[in-house]
Design an enzyme around this catalytic site. Structure first.
Site, short mmCIF file in Angstrom:
data_model
loop_
_atom_site.label_atom_id
_atom_site.label_comp_id
_atom_site.label_asym_id
_atom_site.label_seq_id
_atom_site.Cartn_x
_atom_site.Cartn_y
_atom_site.Cartn_z
N ASN A 12 1.64 0.85 4.27
CA ASN A 12 0.64 -0.22 4.16
C ASN A 12 1.18 -1.26 3.19
O ASN A 12 1.18 -1.04 1.98
CB ASN A 12 -0.69 0.39 3.65
CG ASN A 12 -1.75 -0.67 3.43
OD1 ASN A 12 -1.56 -1.84 3.78
ND2 ASN A 12 -2.88 -0.28 2.86
N TRP A 13 1.62 -2.37 3.75
CA TRP A 13 2.26 -3.40 2.91
C TRP A 13 1.25 -4.26 2.18
O TRP A 13 1.63 -5.15 1.41
CB TRP A 13 3.19 -4.26 3.77
CG TRP A 13 4.37 -3.51 4.32
CD1 TRP A 13 4.73 -2.21 4.03
CD2 TRP A 13 5.35 -3.99 5.25
NE1 TRP A 13 5.87 -1.87 4.72
CE2 TRP A 13 6.28 -2.93 5.48
CE3 TRP A 13 5.55 -5.20 5.92
CZ2 TRP A 13 7.37 -3.07 6.34
CZ3 TRP A 13 6.64 -5.34 6.78
CH2 TRP A 13 7.54 -4.28 6.98
N HIS A 98 -10.25 0.67 4.45
CA HIS A 98 -9.46 0.93 3.24
C HIS A 98 -10.33 0.68 2.01
O HIS A 98 -11.18 -0.23 2.02
CB HIS A 98 -8.23 0.01 3.22
CG HIS A 98 -7.24 0.41 2.16
ND1 HIS A 98 -7.41 0.08 0.85
CD2 HIS A 98 -6.10 1.13 2.23
CE1 HIS A 98 -6.41 0.58 0.14
NE2 HIS A 98 -5.60 1.22 0.96
N GLU A 100 -9.79 -0.78 -0.66
CA GLU A 100 -9.73 -2.16 -1.18
C GLU A 100 -10.68 -3.07 -0.40
O GLU A 100 -11.30 -3.96 -0.97
CB GLU A 100 -8.27 -2.66 -1.14
CG GLU A 100 -7.45 -2.00 -2.25
CD GLU A 100 -5.99 -1.83 -1.94
OE1 GLU A 100 -5.46 -2.48 -1.03
OE2 GLU A 100 -5.35 -1.02 -2.65
N SER A 215 -0.56 6.82 -4.40
CA SER A 215 0.62 7.07 -5.24
C SER A 215 1.59 8.08 -4.63
O SER A 215 2.18 8.90 -5.34
CB SER A 215 0.18 7.50 -6.65
OG SER A 215 -0.54 6.46 -7.27
N GLY A 237 2.65 1.19 -2.36
CA GLY A 237 3.76 0.63 -3.13
C GLY A 237 5.13 1.13 -2.71
O GLY A 237 6.08 0.33 -2.56
P1 13P Z 1 -0.22 3.31 -3.31
O1 13P Z 1 0.73 4.21 -2.52
O2 13P Z 1 0.43 2.08 -3.83
O3 13P Z 1 -0.96 4.10 -4.34
O4 13P Z 1 -1.32 2.80 -2.25
C1 13P Z 1 -1.94 3.71 -1.43
C2 13P Z 1 -2.70 3.00 -0.39
O5 13P Z 1 -3.68 2.35 -0.68
C3 13P Z 1 -2.22 3.07 1.00
O6 13P Z 1 -3.13 2.55 1.88
#
Ligand code: 13P
Length: 253
Positions: A12-13, A98, A100, A215, A237
Site C-alpha cells: 500500500n503506497w 483502511h 486512515e 509495521s 512503509g
Molecule cells: P505500515 O506498514 O507503514 O505500518 O502501514 C501499514 C498499512 O497501513 C498498510 O495498509
C-alpha cells in the site's frame, strides 16, 4: 504458513510517488518478486499512477490495487472514482475501509459495505480492512470492534462473492508506528475473523485470505505468517522500498 491458502502480499503506497517514481518502483518490485511464484503480489499506487503502473506490469506476476473507490458507478459525485473505472485502469484489487480513511476522512462501516459491493459488482477483489485502536485494545474491545467492522462491511454479500473478498487485519496502533502486533495477537484476531466469516459462509471461510498489516518488515514477517491464520500482509512503509518488499515476500514462502 498454511499452504491451503495462497499467500498474498500487497504494497500500500498510500500518498507517495509521482507517476515516474511509481513506474520505477513498480518495475523494481516486478523484478524483485519475479521468481516468487508461490504467492500473489500486488501494489497499490495513488489514483494518478494506476493506469501507467498497470500498463507497466501487464502480463507479469504483480497485480495492481487501488486504495479506495466510490460505491456508485457514475453520476454527479465530484472527486470520486468508481469501481468500473478502476477495472478499466487495470486494477484487480481495491483496498477498502483502511483505518486512515476511517479516521482521517470519516468513512463509516456502511460506506465500506457499499464500496465492497460496488467493487464486487465491477469484478474487483476488495481488500477489506478492519482493526481496533489502542484505546479499544486496552479496554478489551478488540474482538468486538473487529466483529462489528467485519460484519457491517460484509453485510448482504453472497457466499459466491465472498470468495473474492480478502480481509486485512490492521490494528491502528501498529500502523506506521514500528510497533507490530505479536504473532500471537495477530493469530488470535485472524482466527476470530475466520470464525465470524464461517457464520456467514461456512464453505468460504477456510479459503478466505486474511492479511496482517501494521509495521510489517522483512525481519518480523516470518513469525507473523508462521501463524496458521495469517495468509500474507498489507505492507505500508516497507513496500516503498522494492528490496524490502521483495524480502518480505521471500521470507514468507
Ligand atoms: P505500515 O506498514 O507503514 O505500518 O502501514 C501499514 C498499512 O497501513 C498498510 O495498509
Amino acid at each position: 504458513m498454511t499452504r491451503s491458502r495462497r499467500p498474498f502480499f500487497c504494497g500500500n503506497w498510500k500518498l507517495h510517488g509521482t507517476i515516474a517514481e511509481s513506474l520505477a518502483l513498480a518495475t523494481e518490485v516486478r523484478n524483485g518478486v519475479a521468481t516468487h511464484r508461490d504467492a500473489d503480489v500486488a501494489v497499490a499506487p495513488t489514483f494518478t499512477a494506476l493506469h501507467a503502473v498497470a500498463k507497466r506490469l501487464e502480463d507479469g506476476p504483480v497485480a495492481v490495487s487501488a486504495q479506495d473507490c466510490f460505491w456508485e458507478d457514475k453520476g454527479a459525485f465530484t472527486g470520486e472514482v468508481s469501481a468500473p473505472q478502476l477495472v478499466e485502469a487495470g486494477c484487480k484489487y481495491v483496498i477498502l475501509g483502511h483505518s486512515e480513511r476511517r479516521q482521517l476522512f470519516g468513512e463509516l462501516d456502511a460506506a465500506v459495505n457499499l464500496k465492497a459491493r460496488a467493487a464486487l459488482r465491477a469484478g474487483l477483489a476488495p481488500i477489506v480492512c478492519v482493526g481496533e485502536t489502542l484505546a479499544e485494545r486496552d479496554a478489551g474491545e478488540t474482538l468486538g470492534r473487529v466483529q462489528a467492522q467485519l460484519e457491517a462491511a460484509l453485510a448482504g454479500i453472497s457466499a459466491t462473492d465472498l470468495e473474492r473478498v480478502i480481509v486485512a487485519y490492521e490494528p491502528v496502533w501498529a500502523i506506521g508506528t514500528g510497533r507490530n502486533a505479536t504473532p500471537a495477537q495477530a493469530q488470535e484476531v485472524h482466527r476470530f475473523i475466520r470464525a465470524r466469516v464461517a457464520t456467514l459462509a461456512a464453505d468460504v471461510a477456510p479459503r478466505m485470505r486474511i492479511l496482517y498489516g501494521g509495521s510489517v518488515k522483512p525481519d518480523n514477517i516470518g513469525a507473523l505468517v508462521g501463524q496458521p491464520n495469517v495468509d500474507g500482509a498489507l505492507v505500508g512503509g516497507a513496500s516503498l522500498e522494492a528490496r524490502s518488499f521483495a524480502v518480505i515476500v521471500k521470507n514468507s514462502i
